[in-house]
Scaffold this active site. Structure first.
Site, mmCIF file in Angstrom:
data_model
loop_
_atom_site.group_PDB
_atom_site.id
_atom_site.type_symbol
_atom_site.label_atom_id
_atom_site.label_comp_id
_atom_site.label_asym_id
_atom_site.label_seq_id
_atom_site.Cartn_x
_atom_site.Cartn_y
_atom_site.Cartn_z
ATOM 1 N N VAL A 49 -41.263 -14.070 1.470
ATOM 2 C CA VAL A 49 -42.659 -13.382 1.506
ATOM 3 C C VAL A 49 -43.200 -13.408 2.678
ATOM 4 C CG1 VAL A 49 -44.965 -13.617 0.279
ATOM 5 C CG2 VAL A 49 -42.832 -13.765 -1.055
ATOM 6 N N LEU A 65 -37.381 -17.319 -1.727
ATOM 7 C CA LEU A 65 -37.961 -15.975 -1.877
ATOM 8 C C LEU A 65 -38.782 -15.612 -0.759
ATOM 9 C CD1 LEU A 65 -38.507 -13.665 -4.092
ATOM 10 C CD2 LEU A 65 -40.291 -15.033 -4.768
ATOM 11 N N CYS A 93 -40.257 -20.468 -3.790
ATOM 12 C CA CYS A 93 -38.861 -21.200 -3.474
ATOM 13 C C CYS A 93 -38.741 -21.877 -4.413
ATOM 14 C CB CYS A 93 -38.826 -21.688 -2.103
ATOM 15 S SG CYS A 93 -39.276 -20.629 -0.528
#
Length: 616
Positions: free
Chosen positions: A57, A55, A2
């Site tokens: 994940v 992001l 991130c």
């Protein structure tokens, strides 16, 4: 992975002008959006603002940030960039203490861990992270960075506030923070670049949280705290025990870093480092009935133009093919042509916010942009050379005799294109010497060691604090620019701690480079791959690329407004362009030789233009 950003002040009441400060947080997020293209969020209280781009994940559905939790009346908010690889063990430990979780994210593990253990949670974390934590009760902001410095975290002070961001571009969105560079910053660029002094951000008044440290900012007082450092001690294990423990640490680190709710992949060069990581991942996925995606990188025309030298003895592709055949991976051969290499030279500056490793960096940026089309997470073999002693300067007599960074020993080479005025006005040699000596003084020594072993520790420490960090920065920025999470399992702090104290005769068993790592890999790889001679990350040898760089630099020098002109001697540049480039004598590391000198100056020019850099 991130991006995080924010600000804190006890003099400003942010929620009285909510629209203004929310807009600033959103601008900081937008500047770093490439680090987290999936989601974004913000938090604003009276004295603290936090921004986050995500992001996804782990915990794709409920892991949003900023995250706020309250325990026993104690409220804290956290934004984090990174992963906590031992999150499951820590979560179970906390649950046994009666802690209740609302998500399956590692962010919540870190946050609730702080609410239970305070700062003591940091020594329990195994991961790569940069985080900001606002403790509402204490009115204290914590800025935290992982032990090795895999994830970045920059900050600066204004008149009454502390401002922070994952990348410098995030800081520049805050009112009043300008892209200024003074003489010290110019020395960072020309005397040390593409490395930079740890803790510094090159731009005036910009700093970086040191690896293994955290900052506290409370009522206008900023304090620095260390929570991890290397310690030198006697190694008591036999060679057999050392090999066994190293093998276990490597395998455990790779398995831990396979933690993901999306499919993983690996970068596979065919060298021992990436091959070991790939082998472990492939076998683990095979147990689950899955096939590992792997990626290798090369340059268009290298089969024709490759020039073997002492640094780069062979091409990678035959070795990659052996690994793919052995482990049945879903492999992708990626190539970068000259035009992509040149175009990404400037995007690499956008990603790093600084001039960087020229085409060594731009090529990685391009390759990451291709990998992310199919995978969001990749494990790499980075850092083994720094930890296990793989570079030439661990082995050469010259490195033991010099008092300079062994990957950049000759300042005169760095000054090849600079004008006499710049050379005389910038204390480049003194600046580099002072930076070198500071690290030497910090090297953890062991009483009773010989001068040779003491020097060997110094070389190893220089690599960990400088060269490895430069490559980690390259990997973070080039991957995150495309929203790819690149992990570095061989830089697990437990491996670094253990191998740091292993005697050289074990690390370099029978004179074999990285002999310990190779012995630890016995049974995991084909022997011809395991014992292959080291060859570094590839680069292009295409003469057209060098010609393209030369033409671009000529165009830059022909422009009276080009900012790099103030530093260069035009006659020197022309002489340099007319002379053959020696690929075997780099000016930084193993890969940056003549063409990369041209590319670096193009990056300096672009950086100054793009960021509006003011020299003060």
């Amino acid at each position: 992975m991130c991006g995080i950003a924010g600000f804190c002040s006890d003099q400003v009441i942010y929620d009285q002008e909510k629209v203004k400060w929310k807009t600033i947080l959103q601008n900081m997020n937008q500047a770093q959006k490439r680090r987290g293209p999936d989601e974004d969020g913000w938090y604003l209280s009276s004295h603290c603002g936090m921004a986050h781009v995500r992001l996804s994940v782990i915990d794709l559905e409920t892991g949003q940030q900023p995250m706020t939790r309250t325990r026993q009346g104690h409220t804290c908010t956290l934004v984090m960039n990174g992963e906590i690889y031992n999150m499951h063990e820590l979560k179970k430990e906390l649950e046994n203490l009666g802690v209740e979780f609302e998500t399956s994210s590692d962010t919540e593990v870190m946050l609730l861990g702080y609410l239970v253990y305070g700062e003591g949670i940091l020594s329990r974390l195994n991961g790569i992270f940069a985080a900001a934590l606002w403790d509402e009760e204490k009115e204290t902001l914590f800025l935290i960075r992982d032990r090795v410095g895999v994830k970045p975290l920059f900050y600066t002070r204004t008149k009454d506030s502390l401002v922070y961001a994952s990348e410098i571009k995030g800081l520049l969105q805050y009112p009043g923070i300008k892209a200024r560079v003074d003489g010290e910053g110019l020395c960072e660029i020309f005397a040390l670049g593409p490395a930079k002094t740890y803790g510094k951000g090159v731009f005036q008044d910009v700093r970086e949280v040191l690896p293994g440290h955290y900052l506290t900012f409370s009522h206008g007082v900023l304090q620095e705290h260390g929570y991890w450092k290397l310690e030198s001690r006697c190694h008591e294990d036999s060679f057999e025990q050392t090999v066994e423990k190293t093998a276990w640490l490597v395998e455990d680190a790779v398995k831990k870093q396979m933690l993901s709710d999306v499919p993983i992949s690996t970068f596979l060069s065919g060298g021992v480092d990436s091959s070991l990581v790939t082998a472990i991942c492939a076998r683990e996925l095979e147990k689950q009935g899955a096939v590992l995606d792997t990626y290798s990188f090369d340059f268009q025309g290298n089969q024709q133009y490759f020039q073997a030298n002492s640094f780069q003895p062979s091409q990678d592709r035959p070795w990659v093919e052996k690994m793919v055949k052995e482990f049945h991976t879903n492999h992708h051969f990626l190539e970068c042509d000259n035009q992509n290499l040149l175009e990404n030279l400037y995007r690499a500056v956008d990603a790093r916010d600084l001039p960087c490793m020229a085409d060594v960096e731009s090529s990685m940026l391009y390759f990451c942009s291709q990998v992310v089309k199919q995978n969001k997470v990749a494990l790499t073999g980075e850092c083994a050379d720094e930890i296990f002693g793989g570079y030439p300067w661990f082995h050469t007599k010259e490195a033991f005799q010099m008092s300079a960074f062994p990957w950049s020993p000759d300042m005169k080479v760095r000054q090849t294109l600079l004008s006499k005025e710049v050379i005389h006005s910038l204390p480049m040699e003194a600046y580099a010497r002072a930076a070198y000596e500071k690290t030497i003084e910090e090297t953890p020594v062991l009483e009773g060691e010989s001068q040779e072993e003491k020097r060997r520790r110094e070389i190893a420490y220089l690599n960990l604090k400088w060269f490895m960090v430069t490559l980690l920065d390259r990997m973070d920025r080039t991957s995150m620019y495309s929203g790819l999470e690149a992990r570095v399992p061989l830089a697990d702090y437990r491996i670094i701690e253990y191998v740091w104290n292993v005697p050289w005769e074990m690390k370099c068993r029978n004179g074999v480079v990285k002999g310990l790592l190779r012995h630890a890999g016995e049974g995991k790889l084909p022997r011809e791959v395991l014992w292959r001679r080291k060859s570094p990350y590839p680069k292009t040898y295409h003469p057209q690329y060098e010609a393209m760089l030369g033409e671009q630099l000529k165009d830059v020098l022909a422009n009276p407004n080009a900012p790099v002109r103030q530093f260069l001697d035009r006659k020197k540049v022309q002489q340099f362009l007319d002379s053959p480039k020696d690929y075997g004598k780099p000016w930084y590391g193993q890969l940056m030789a003549g063409p990369q000198m041209l590319a670096y100056m193009l990056q300096v020019n672009y950086w100054m233009e793009k960021y509006g850099v003011e020299v003060v």
